[in-house]
Structures are given as structure tokens and as C-alpha cells.
Write a protein that holds these residues in place. Structure first.
Motif, mmCIF file in Angstrom:
data_model
loop_
_atom_site.group_PDB
_atom_site.id
_atom_site.type_symbol
_atom_site.label_atom_id
_atom_site.label_comp_id
_atom_site.label_asym_id
_atom_site.label_seq_id
_atom_site.Cartn_x
_atom_site.Cartn_y
_atom_site.Cartn_z
ATOM 1 N N ILE A 75 8.147 -16.056 -6.806
ATOM 2 C CA ILE A 75 6.790 -16.398 -6.415
ATOM 3 C C ILE A 75 5.892 -15.220 -6.774
ATOM 4 O O ILE A 75 6.232 -14.067 -6.498
ATOM 5 C CB ILE A 75 6.724 -16.694 -4.907
ATOM 6 C CG1 ILE A 75 7.589 -17.903 -4.575
ATOM 7 C CG2 ILE A 75 5.287 -16.912 -4.453
ATOM 8 C CD1 ILE A 75 7.727 -18.168 -3.095
ATOM 9 N N PRO A 76 4.722 -15.484 -7.376
ATOM 10 C CA PRO A 76 3.838 -14.372 -7.734
ATOM 11 C C PRO A 76 3.271 -13.695 -6.492
ATOM 12 O O PRO A 76 3.145 -14.299 -5.430
ATOM 13 C CB PRO A 76 2.722 -15.053 -8.544
ATOM 14 C CG PRO A 76 2.769 -16.479 -8.145
ATOM 15 C CD PRO A 76 4.182 -16.779 -7.762
ATOM 16 N N VAL A 77 2.923 -12.438 -6.660
ATOM 17 C CA VAL A 77 2.326 -11.676 -5.571
ATOM 18 C C VAL A 77 0.865 -12.100 -5.448
ATOM 19 O O VAL A 77 0.133 -12.124 -6.434
ATOM 20 C CB VAL A 77 2.403 -10.156 -5.853
ATOM 21 C CG1 VAL A 77 1.659 -9.361 -4.798
ATOM 22 C CG2 VAL A 77 3.849 -9.726 -5.955
ATOM 23 N N VAL A 78 0.465 -12.451 -4.239
ATOM 24 C CA VAL A 78 -0.920 -12.837 -3.982
ATOM 25 C C VAL A 78 -1.588 -11.696 -3.227
ATOM 26 O O VAL A 78 -1.083 -11.251 -2.192
ATOM 27 C CB VAL A 78 -0.985 -14.149 -3.165
ATOM 28 C CG1 VAL A 78 -2.429 -14.515 -2.862
ATOM 29 C CG2 VAL A 78 -0.289 -15.268 -3.901
ATOM 30 N N LEU A 79 -2.706 -11.241 -3.756
ATOM 31 C CA LEU A 79 -3.415 -10.127 -3.134
ATOM 32 C C LEU A 79 -4.181 -10.601 -1.904
ATOM 33 O O LEU A 79 -4.674 -11.732 -1.864
ATOM 34 C CB LEU A 79 -4.397 -9.501 -4.133
ATOM 35 C CG LEU A 79 -3.797 -8.940 -5.413
ATOM 36 C CD1 LEU A 79 -4.897 -8.448 -6.336
ATOM 37 C CD2 LEU A 79 -2.832 -7.819 -5.100
ATOM 38 N N GLU A 83 -7.534 -6.314 -0.572
ATOM 39 C CA GLU A 83 -7.063 -5.737 -1.841
ATOM 40 C C GLU A 83 -7.947 -6.175 -3.004
ATOM 41 O O GLU A 83 -8.271 -5.375 -3.884
ATOM 42 C CB GLU A 83 -5.611 -6.145 -2.101
ATOM 43 C CG GLU A 83 -4.620 -5.512 -1.148
ATOM 44 C CD GLU A 83 -3.225 -6.084 -1.270
ATOM 45 O OE1 GLU A 83 -2.260 -5.300 -1.128
ATOM 46 O OE2 GLU A 83 -3.079 -7.307 -1.495
ATOM 47 N N VAL A 84 -8.359 -7.430 -3.009
ATOM 48 C CA VAL A 84 -9.239 -7.931 -4.076
ATOM 49 C C VAL A 84 -10.579 -7.213 -4.007
ATOM 50 O O VAL A 84 -11.115 -6.773 -5.040
ATOM 51 C CB VAL A 84 -9.422 -9.459 -3.971
ATOM 52 C CG1 VAL A 84 -10.473 -9.945 -4.963
ATOM 53 C CG2 VAL A 84 -8.107 -10.172 -4.200
ATOM 54 N N VAL A 85 -11.129 -7.079 -2.828
ATOM 55 C CA VAL A 85 -12.404 -6.375 -2.655
ATOM 56 C C VAL A 85 -12.279 -4.935 -3.140
ATOM 57 O O VAL A 85 -13.166 -4.423 -3.838
ATOM 58 C CB VAL A 85 -12.869 -6.437 -1.183
ATOM 59 C CG1 VAL A 85 -14.038 -5.495 -0.928
ATOM 60 C CG2 VAL A 85 -13.245 -7.858 -0.811
ATOM 61 N N ALA A 86 -11.180 -4.265 -2.812
ATOM 62 C CA ALA A 86 -10.973 -2.875 -3.239
ATOM 63 C C ALA A 86 -10.918 -2.769 -4.760
ATOM 64 O O ALA A 86 -11.479 -1.837 -5.346
ATOM 65 C CB ALA A 86 -9.696 -2.317 -2.624
ATOM 66 N N TYR A 106 -9.916 -12.606 -12.085
ATOM 67 C CA TYR A 106 -9.168 -12.934 -10.877
ATOM 68 C C TYR A 106 -9.567 -14.296 -10.317
ATOM 69 O O TYR A 106 -8.725 -15.113 -9.983
ATOM 70 C CB TYR A 106 -9.358 -11.851 -9.815
ATOM 71 C CG TYR A 106 -8.477 -12.093 -8.604
ATOM 72 C CD1 TYR A 106 -7.123 -11.795 -8.653
ATOM 73 C CD2 TYR A 106 -8.986 -12.664 -7.442
ATOM 74 C CE1 TYR A 106 -6.300 -12.039 -7.569
ATOM 75 C CE2 TYR A 106 -8.172 -12.906 -6.352
ATOM 76 C CZ TYR A 106 -6.832 -12.598 -6.420
ATOM 77 O OH TYR A 106 -6.019 -12.855 -5.355
ATOM 78 N N GLY A 107 -10.865 -14.542 -10.223
ATOM 79 C CA GLY A 107 -11.353 -15.786 -9.631
ATOM 80 C C GLY A 107 -11.005 -17.019 -10.432
ATOM 81 O O GLY A 107 -10.752 -18.088 -9.877
ATOM 82 N N GLY A 108 -10.972 -16.894 -11.755
ATOM 83 C CA GLY A 108 -10.674 -18.044 -12.603
ATOM 84 C C GLY A 108 -9.262 -18.053 -13.152
ATOM 85 O O GLY A 108 -8.868 -18.998 -13.824
#
Length: 194
Positions: A75-79, A83-86, A106-108
Motif C-alpha cells: 500500500i502506498p504511503v499517504v501523507l 506533512e503535505v502543508v510542510a 500532489y493534488g492531481g
């Protein structure tokens, strides 16, 4: 690849592989498993041996004793949101270019090369879609565009006014390159890979 697999099998046997027995083949498979050989390498070696025992040295009963391994699906790692904001706040340089590029990626779910080749005409604000032309596998696809990402792209466009129709093309870059890059600019795919 072929020669290396045959060398491993021959080294394990201690004699010519054309006189191998089904028991020796099974022992070779168990030995690979005991030594922690990955599923891809394990299956690759069996494919080589399959070719050897079907074409080079025809011995069809040997193929019946080959047992391939299944590849592990991870399973892929989901931030997390934090973490995304950083990551987005750490985007380099003054201006919104790299923050917008990271947000689109990231969003798309776009790849670095897809972001680098994105054109202004690929943003469909009426249908809230981003069109990706000739992405991986040379396939076209569409991804959803969130309203917050659309606002960020609009702010970036008002700030940078990218030239040539490309959103994030090298022609609009404004940060110095790494030593040895004669263009004096750093291309976006290199930044996304860092």
C-alpha cells in the motif's frame, strides 16, 4: 541477465545444468528462498531456466517443477495533512511557481514530467478538470481540479504570467541552476525529484 541466472544455477549444482534433475531444481528454488532472493529475481531466474529447459536443452518435465513466487503488493504511503502543508510551505523561491507545481503534482496525482509539460490550455475551470496529454504510457487522461488548487493556479498566473503557453516551463523559471547547467535555470522535474 540470462548468463547471470545460468551461472547461479550452475554454481549451485556444481555440474553442467543440462544434466540437472527435478530434485536439484527444487533444491535450487528452496536455496534461493532461504537466501532471501526477492520475488522479481527469483521469477527472473526461473524464467531463464524455463527457456533453457524448453529451448536450449529440451527437458519438458523440468518445467513442471518450477514454482513462481507472487510479487508483494504494498500500500502506498499517504501523507498526513500536516506533512503535505510542510512540503508545500518548503517550496523554494519567492513567488508561487513551485508551490503551485507541487500542489498540482500532489493534488492531481501528476508525475513530474506531466507537471513540467502542463499548458495553460490544459486547465479546464468550467468542468474543474486538468487534462494530461501523453502522460505515462503515452496516454491522455483527466484529473479533478479542486477549487483551492484552481485559486492557487490563478494567483500564480497573475503573478508570473508564464510565457509560451506552458504553466511551469523552464522558460519561466527564475532560480539559478546547479553547476554545469548551461541554461542558467533549474528545470522543474529536477526540483520535484529532490
Amino acid at each position: 541477465m540470462y548468463l547471470r541466472a545460468m551461472q547461479e544455477f550452475t554454481r549451485f549444482l556444481g555440474h553442467s545444468p543440462d544434466s540437472a534433475t527435478p530434485e536439484e531444481l527444487r533444491a535450487f528454488q528452496l536455496d534461493m528462498k532461504d537466501h532471501g532472493v526477492g520475488a522479481a529475481t527469483y521469477n527472473n531466474r526461473l524464467t531463464v531456466l524455463s527457456f533453457f529447459f524448453s529451448t536450449t536443452c529440451p527437458c519438458p518435465e523440468m518445467k513442471r517443477h518450477m514454482r513462481y513466487q507472487r510479487m508483494a503488493k504494498k500500500i502506498p504511503v499517504v501523507l498526513s495533512v500536516e506533512e503535505v502543508v510542510a512540503i508545500l510551505e518548503a517550496a523554494p523561491g519567492p513567488g508561487l511557481k513551485y508551490r503551485a507545481a507541487f500542489s498540482v503534482a500532489y493534488g492531481g496525482g501528476l508525475r513530474a514530467s506531466e507537471v513540467a509539460h502542463l499548458k495553460i490550455s490544459d486547465i479546464d475551470s468550467d468542468r474543474m478538470l486538468i487534462r494530461i496529454e501523453q502522460g505515462k504510457g503515452r496516454k491522455d487522461r483527466q484529473v479533478m481540479l479542486s477549487s483551492s488548487l484552481l485559486e492557487l493556479l490563478r494567483d500564480y498566473y497573475r503573478e508570473a504570467r508564464p510565457k509560451g503557453g506552458g504553466c511551469f516551463s523552464v522558460a519561466t523559471a527564475s532560480i539559478p541552476s546547479r553547476p554545469g547547467n548551461s541554461t542558467g535555470l533549474l528545470a522543474l522535474p529536477a526540483i520535484l525529484r529532490v
